[in-house]
Design an enzyme around this catalytic site. Structure first.
Site, mmCIF file in Angstrom:
data_model
loop_
_atom_site.group_PDB
_atom_site.id
_atom_site.type_symbol
_atom_site.label_atom_id
_atom_site.label_comp_id
_atom_site.label_asym_id
_atom_site.label_seq_id
_atom_site.Cartn_x
_atom_site.Cartn_y
_atom_site.Cartn_z
ATOM 1 N N CYS A 165 -5.117 7.737 10.368
ATOM 2 C CA CYS A 165 -5.079 7.050 11.661
ATOM 3 C C CYS A 165 -4.787 8.023 12.798
ATOM 4 O O CYS A 165 -4.060 9.003 12.631
ATOM 5 C CB CYS A 165 -3.994 5.972 11.641
ATOM 6 S SG CYS A 165 -4.456 4.484 10.754
ATOM 7 N N ARG A 213 1.331 14.044 12.442
ATOM 8 C CA ARG A 213 2.205 13.792 11.305
ATOM 9 C C ARG A 213 2.092 15.010 10.398
ATOM 10 O O ARG A 213 1.444 14.988 9.360
ATOM 11 C CB ARG A 213 1.797 12.503 10.578
ATOM 12 C CG ARG A 213 2.048 11.267 11.411
ATOM 13 C CD ARG A 213 1.826 9.998 10.641
ATOM 14 N NE ARG A 213 0.411 9.686 10.526
ATOM 15 C CZ ARG A 213 -0.053 8.598 9.915
ATOM 16 N NH1 ARG A 213 0.786 7.744 9.368
ATOM 17 N NH2 ARG A 213 -1.342 8.357 9.854
ATOM 18 N N LYS A 258 0.830 -1.207 0.000
ATOM 19 C CA LYS A 258 0.000 0.000 0.000
ATOM 20 C C LYS A 258 0.865 1.257 0.000
ATOM 21 O O LYS A 258 0.619 2.205 -0.760
ATOM 22 C CB LYS A 258 -0.898 0.004 1.242
ATOM 23 C CG LYS A 258 -1.763 1.252 1.364
ATOM 24 C CD LYS A 258 -2.335 1.433 2.752
ATOM 25 C CE LYS A 258 -1.290 1.979 3.698
ATOM 26 N NZ LYS A 258 -1.840 2.713 4.855
ATOM 27 N N ASN A 259 1.900 1.267 0.845
ATOM 28 C CA ASN A 259 2.706 2.471 0.989
ATOM 29 C C ASN A 259 3.610 2.739 -0.208
ATOM 30 O O ASN A 259 4.202 3.810 -0.306
ATOM 31 C CB ASN A 259 3.539 2.396 2.267
ATOM 32 C CG ASN A 259 2.681 2.521 3.514
ATOM 33 O OD1 ASN A 259 1.581 3.069 3.468
ATOM 34 N ND2 ASN A 259 3.163 1.997 4.634
ATOM 35 N N ASP A 276 5.713 0.546 12.074
ATOM 36 C CA ASP A 276 4.526 -0.187 11.643
ATOM 37 C C ASP A 276 4.526 -1.652 12.087
ATOM 38 O O ASP A 276 3.535 -2.357 11.885
ATOM 39 C CB ASP A 276 4.383 -0.127 10.110
ATOM 40 C CG ASP A 276 3.781 1.177 9.646
ATOM 41 O OD1 ASP A 276 3.329 1.968 10.491
ATOM 42 O OD2 ASP A 276 3.744 1.420 8.421
ATOM 43 N N ARG A 294 -8.005 -0.844 5.445
ATOM 44 C CA ARG A 294 -7.225 0.201 4.782
ATOM 45 C C ARG A 294 -5.863 -0.317 4.348
ATOM 46 O O ARG A 294 -5.254 0.234 3.433
ATOM 47 C CB ARG A 294 -7.023 1.404 5.717
ATOM 48 C CG ARG A 294 -8.288 2.215 5.991
ATOM 49 C CD ARG A 294 -7.988 3.419 6.876
ATOM 50 N NE ARG A 294 -6.820 4.114 6.375
ATOM 51 C CZ ARG A 294 -5.738 4.395 7.102
ATOM 52 N NH1 ARG A 294 -5.658 4.010 8.352
ATOM 53 N NH2 ARG A 294 -4.719 5.036 6.567
ATOM 54 N N ILE A 342 8.986 7.261 16.709
ATOM 55 C CA ILE A 342 8.483 7.872 15.469
ATOM 56 C C ILE A 342 7.195 8.650 15.722
ATOM 57 O O ILE A 342 7.088 9.821 15.355
ATOM 58 C CB ILE A 342 8.248 6.796 14.392
ATOM 59 C CG1 ILE A 342 9.514 5.932 14.209
ATOM 60 C CG2 ILE A 342 7.838 7.442 13.079
ATOM 61 C CD1 ILE A 342 10.731 6.688 13.743
ATOM 62 N N ARG A 378 -4.271 10.168 4.965
ATOM 63 C CA ARG A 378 -3.196 11.164 4.967
ATOM 64 C C ARG A 378 -2.422 11.183 3.657
ATOM 65 O O ARG A 378 -1.914 12.221 3.247
ATOM 66 C CB ARG A 378 -2.239 10.888 6.128
ATOM 67 C CG ARG A 378 -2.852 10.998 7.494
ATOM 68 C CD ARG A 378 -1.778 11.085 8.561
ATOM 69 N NE ARG A 378 -0.952 12.276 8.384
ATOM 70 C CZ ARG A 378 -1.267 13.481 8.840
ATOM 71 N NH1 ARG A 378 -2.391 13.671 9.491
ATOM 72 N NH2 ARG A 378 -0.465 14.508 8.647
#
Length: 418
Positions: A117, A122, A22-23, A305, A398, A327, A93
């Site tokens: 989320c 962020r 996804k990223n 993650d 998601r 993070i 985002r």
């Protein structure tokens, strides 16, 4: 609203295929805005976030077609809008990733400040500072970022901290800028490299992706490309942790072990046996899970993650472990739900969790707060006694494609309640 029910206590065995990342898919799909023509993308996962960005691209005037299993075509020839509206952006985002391409190609953009989320701040200020350095005029007005530039100019930009989204946004913008752009202290994730590879295939000149210094020589135009999305390293890590946690034997296929070496190292430290090949990784759970300490870091360090998933694993370890989250400042929301299942976790100084291993977790109704927390609650349910029901799994949808089906094929007693 869907829930997922898990009856725990079954060791997982078998093989699972890892979906596209996804990223990686989100910025690569956004990069199609830079091109007057049709780009084709394969191995695109079916996820809520992917649906969201495709709807956004359509709203901007692109033609979007799903051509088969995992294949998406985006024709940005008809790109005619510069506003990414709140109703489309608030869900995700990553929608901010259309900002750089829109300014680079059309000279202006109006993008709603994004949602996503609830894992902490962020901010997008690093994106905006970079665009300003490239000559864009930036204004924040009624919840929107408004950016305008006749043509972006190359600039020497040093990020205050590595930012994945900021690096991606400015890489795309700089590809059509006038002159050379240098990004210092850039993010180094595999997804950055994947985007750079796509931009270069389009005719851009991006060098140094995967290092902290990226150099982009701007070009006047880019051409359409066909490409395949890289595998999801976080999904791979999640299934590997599940195999180790349940004392099982799980092989993940269609993955790149080089992308999650930090995860493999920590799995081995817990006593799990891990073997790797060119595109597969096999884990066998230990008889006794060993405690380890973890500090989340930008890539190539341990990924934030995977923090929640490892917290579940360490909840069943012998001894006490410490996880330091560096993070995001609000990424321990899942702790209270794990405590309801019997995990012995205490929080210290806001960003440190001490986990004392217990002999068992007990099934309970729990509530998911974000994407990775959802995955951690699924994992806890897999090893817990009795039945666990995870509510609000729209977060899960998601970022994980058909997760309950994949776990079922490994022997888990899991089902979705619609």
């Amino acid at each position: 609203m869907d829930s997922i029910e898990i009856k725990g206590g079954v060791p997982l065995h078998g093989e699972v295929r890892i979906s596209g990342a996804k990223n990686a898919a989100l910025p690569i799909l956004a990069s199609s805005l830079l091109v007057e023509g049709t780009c084709t993308f394969e191995n695109v996962p079916r996820l809520k976030d992917i649906d969201s960005i495709l709807l956004l691209l359509e709203d901007l005037g692109c033609s979007v077609t799903r051509q088969g299993e995992g294949e998406v075509a985006v024709d940005a020839q008809g790109l005619n809008r510069t506003e990414a509206a709140y109703d489309l952006v608030r869900k995700m985002r990553a929608s901010i990733l259309v900002l750089g391409p829109l300014v680079a190609r059309l000279g202006r953009a109006r993008v709603s400040l994004p949602g996503g989320c609830a894992i902490g701040a962020r901010p997008v200020d690093l994106h905006l500072k970079g665009l300003e350095a490239m000559g864009a005029r930036i204004r924040l007005h009624h919840g929107y970022v408004e950016a305008e530039a006749h043509r972006l100019k190359g600039a020497d930009i040093c990020f205050d901290m590595p930012t994945v989204g900021g690096t991606e946004n400015l890489m795309m913008a700089a590809s059509l800028a006038d002159g050379e752009t240098i990004l210092r202290n850039a993010a180094r994730e595999p997804e950055i490299v994947a985007l750079a590879d796509v931009l270069n295939a389009m005719g851009a000149s991006v060098q140094g992706a995967g290092t902290s210094k990226i150099i982009i020589q701007g070009v006047s135009s880019l051409k359409p490309v066909s490409t395949t999305i890289i595998p999801d390293r976080i999904e791979a890590g999640t299934f590997l942790v599940a195999g180790a946690l349940t004392g099982g034997d799980v092989t993940v296929r269609d993955c790149n072990p080089d992308h999650f070496r930090a995860v493999i190292d920590k799995l081995r430290a817990t006593g799990a046996s891990v073997e790797t090949g060119p595109d597969w990784t096999r884990v066998r759970g230990p008889e006794v899970i060993q405690s380890v300490d973890i500090t989340t870091q930008p890539y190539p360090g341990f990924p934030t993650d995977m923090q929640a998933q490892f917290m579940v694993l360490l909840s069943m370890a012998e001894g006490t472990s410490v996880i330091s989250e560096t993070i995001f400042e609000n990424r321990f929301i899942h702790v209270s739900e794990l405590q309801r299942m019997g995990a012995a976790i205490s929080l210290h100084a806001g960003n440190t969790a001490k986990i004392r291993g217990v002999k068992e977790l007990s099934g309970a109704p729990v509530m998911a707060s974000d994407l990775r927390a959802s995955a951690s609650l699924i994992l806890a349910g897999l090893v817990a006694t009795n039945t666990t029901v995870v509510h609000r799994v729209y977060h899960l949808d998601r970022g994980y494609e058909a997760i309950e089906e994949k776990f079922s094929r490994l022997g888990a007693r899991i089902r979705r309640i619609r």
